[in-house]
Write an enzyme that holds these catalytic residues in place. Structure first.
Site, mmCIF file in Angstrom:
data_model
loop_
_atom_site.group_PDB
_atom_site.id
_atom_site.type_symbol
_atom_site.label_atom_id
_atom_site.label_comp_id
_atom_site.label_asym_id
_atom_site.label_seq_id
_atom_site.Cartn_x
_atom_site.Cartn_y
_atom_site.Cartn_z
ATOM 1 N N SER A 115 0.826 -1.193 0.000
ATOM 2 C CA SER A 115 0.000 0.000 0.000
ATOM 3 C C SER A 115 0.869 1.255 0.000
ATOM 4 C CB SER A 115 -0.959 -0.059 1.194
ATOM 5 O OG SER A 115 -2.013 0.851 1.046
ATOM 6 N N ASP A 129 -9.153 -4.586 -5.465
ATOM 7 C CA ASP A 129 -8.598 -3.942 -4.272
ATOM 8 C C ASP A 129 -9.362 -2.650 -4.008
ATOM 9 O OD1 ASP A 129 -7.023 -2.444 -2.431
ATOM 10 O OD2 ASP A 129 -5.221 -3.527 -3.055
ATOM 11 N N HIS A 182 -7.565 -6.020 -0.114
ATOM 12 C CA HIS A 182 -6.473 -5.057 -0.177
ATOM 13 C C HIS A 182 -5.150 -5.769 0.041
ATOM 14 C CE1 HIS A 182 -4.222 -1.437 -0.015
ATOM 15 N NE2 HIS A 182 -4.056 -1.423 1.287
#
Length: 527
Positions: free
Chosen positions: A239, A467, A494
């Site tokens: 991320s 996602d 995610h």
């Protein structure tokens, strides 16, 4: 905190399986030399030459959960000294807290695998203990690498620490919902954001706030690489951690050995477009949840028609704007916390049963489950103590992202967000109030741009088609910008690396250990 942005949920990672056979390879280095690929500036040489003093991790724990996890004797910890301000390396210093599990097979050791869980603001030390307790601590990577987690400057056990609000102030902030688009409503929201920025400036210091962005974290990470004895960096970032990786690759391309970036941020995308795309991603995840919910044997609180789920949810959650509901232990569930709890649960289908129960609670006036999910997002312990994860998220975002001060742009952003994510909409129209970053006392230190890299070895970028937080196309764009290999994973969650998906995990392990990239066009699938 900005109410439009969501942080990365902390992962529990599974062990890697067998090595994956692929068609394209890069050079697989052996044991690294302790000499850096390129000599640092003379003023920074003392930092690069430092030796880490490893010892017990217990003194680094900042929460009860960490006190238990850090007591494990397989971990050792140290503090890395770095300049607070790289323009003045002779001045004040910051301390980066580092946790390590040494390679289980020292004879086959390749080097260190540095990890970052994202956020920004998540503790890399705490997350690494979750990685190891989840099984990866005894897998292929653990045998070949020292596993390294670090708390970026300002985060967790690192110093100086970001601490803008007391625990009571954070509880109070979460009960507020700014849904009034009138001038009076906008003024109230502005005053709250301005107060947050002022408290951060007073309690943390502008000299610290100015030097907490990704620009500085990647410089710290290069000093960490040298202190660990690695000539080149082996890195796994999730991320927001993909931004750290991409920025490091641009700054130090000749010092990268291997890099896996999972759940990418598009490096060129504007802050406004990123927020809109993320909202669309969460609506897609909400729709996927509604479809799952309708198929269960127990009645779905959103009804049996997924096409009506958003309308049903709006009717359940919007009354909380004016009247929060009880949530146990003398607490209440606000509209803001309800939305946070729902969004937290949409990061992975594993949490769908809890989310279903939480939404059912809205209909009976019981907000306890959704509040617990929101507590997880905010990293609030049962005793009412908060880590500084969310405060760090805001502080770092304010120097990393574009500053939006044009109220017309804000109104348009909120209109677009309501349009693509109606389950999050208040139904009262866009509020063109300013977020805390608009009042921030120091300027941004980064801006969106395509990384300019030369001499970077092939990288591996992983992107999940569904996602919610980092949409798939962002991974496509980052792989293109870095001239890396894209691994597509079909699913709705995610990030995915080292979370038990054999196809993905094998590809990641093979690349990090042997330098073998997955075959071009490979697509994995999450059930």
């Amino acid at each position: 905190m900005s109410r439009r942005r969501l942080r990365f949920v902390v992962l529990t990672l599974a062990a890697c399986a067998t090595v994956f056979a692929t068609a394209c390879t890069v050079a697989a280095p052996g044991s690294p030399s302790p000499v850096a690929a390129t000599a640092p500036d003379a003023a920074l040489q003392p930092f690069y030459d430092q030796k880490l003093a490893w010892g017990p991790c217990a003194p680094y724990a900042t929460t009860d959960e960490e006190r238990t996890a850090f007591a494990n004797p397989r971990f050792d910890c140290a503090r890395l000294e770095v300049p607070l301000d790289y323009a003045r390396p002779e001045g004040r210093r910051a301390g980066i807290a580092v946790l390590r599990q040494k390679a289980l097979d020292q004879n086959a050791r390749i080097g260190s695998l540095v990890t970052n869980p994202g956020g920004p603001g998540a503790s890399g030390m705490s997350t690494l203990t979750s990685i190891i307790s989840g099984g990866a601590g005894d897998g292929s990577l653990a045998r070949r690498f020292d596993l390294i987690g670090f708390d970026p400057r300002g985060v967790g056990a690192s110093t100086p620490k970001i601490d803008c609000l007391t625990d009571a102030e954070q509880d109070a902030e979460r009960e507020k919902t700014f849904a009034d688009p009138s001038p009076a409503g906008v003024a109230a929201a502005d005053a709250d954001s301005k107060m947050y920025a002022q408290r951060c400036a007073e309690r943390v210091g502008t000299d610290v706030l100015a030097n907490l962005g990704t620009r500085d974290v990647v410089r710290d990470m290069d000093i960490l690489r040298a202190a660990l004895g690695d000539a080149k960096l082996t890195y796994l970032g999730y991320s927001y951690g993909t931004r750290i990786g991409a920025t490091y690759a641009e700054e130090f391309p000749d010092r990268v050995r291997a890099m896996v970036l999972d759940g990418a941020l598009d490096p060129e995308q504007s802050t406004i477009d990123r927020i809109v795309d993320q909202n669309a991603g969460f609506q897609g995840a909400f729709d996927a949840f509604a479809a799952w919910c309708a198929q269960q044997t127990t009645p779905c609180p959103l009804g049996q028609d997924p096409k009506q789920a958003t309308t049903v949810f709006q009717a359940l959650v919007r009354p909380l704007i004016d009247k929060p509901i009880p949530a146990g232990a003398g607490r209440v569930l606000s509209f803001s916390d309800a939305q946070t709890g729902v969004s937290q649960a949409l990061y992975t289908p594993i949490v769908y049963p809890a989310l279903s129960a939480g939404i059912a609670g809205l209909a009976t006036g019981n907000g306890e489950i959704l509040l617990r999910l929101a507590d997880f997002y905010y990293d609030r312990a049962p005793n009412g103590r908060y880590s500084n994860t969310i405060e760090a998220f805001t502080v770092i975002s304010c120097v990393d992202e574009e500053r939006i001060t044009d109220r017309a742009q804000i109104a348009e952003l909120n209109r677009r967000s309501d349009e693509v994510a109606p389950f999050r909409s208040t139904g009262r129209g866009p509020v063109n109030s300013l977020d805390p970053c608009a009042f921030w006392p120091v300027p941004p230190s980064s801006k969106p741009h395509v990384p300019k890299v030369s001499g970077l070895p092939p990288t591996l970028v992983i992107s999940v088609t569904g996602d919610p937080a980092t949409p798939y196309q962002a991974g496509v764009e980052l792989a293109k910008a870095l001239d890396g290999r894209l691994l597509t994973v079909e699913g709705t969650q995610h990030t995915v690396a080292l979370q038990g998906n054999r196809c993905t995990d094998n590809a990641v392990t093979s690349y990090l250990v042997d330098g073998t990239l997955p075959a071009a066009g490979l697509t994995c699938r999450v059930d």
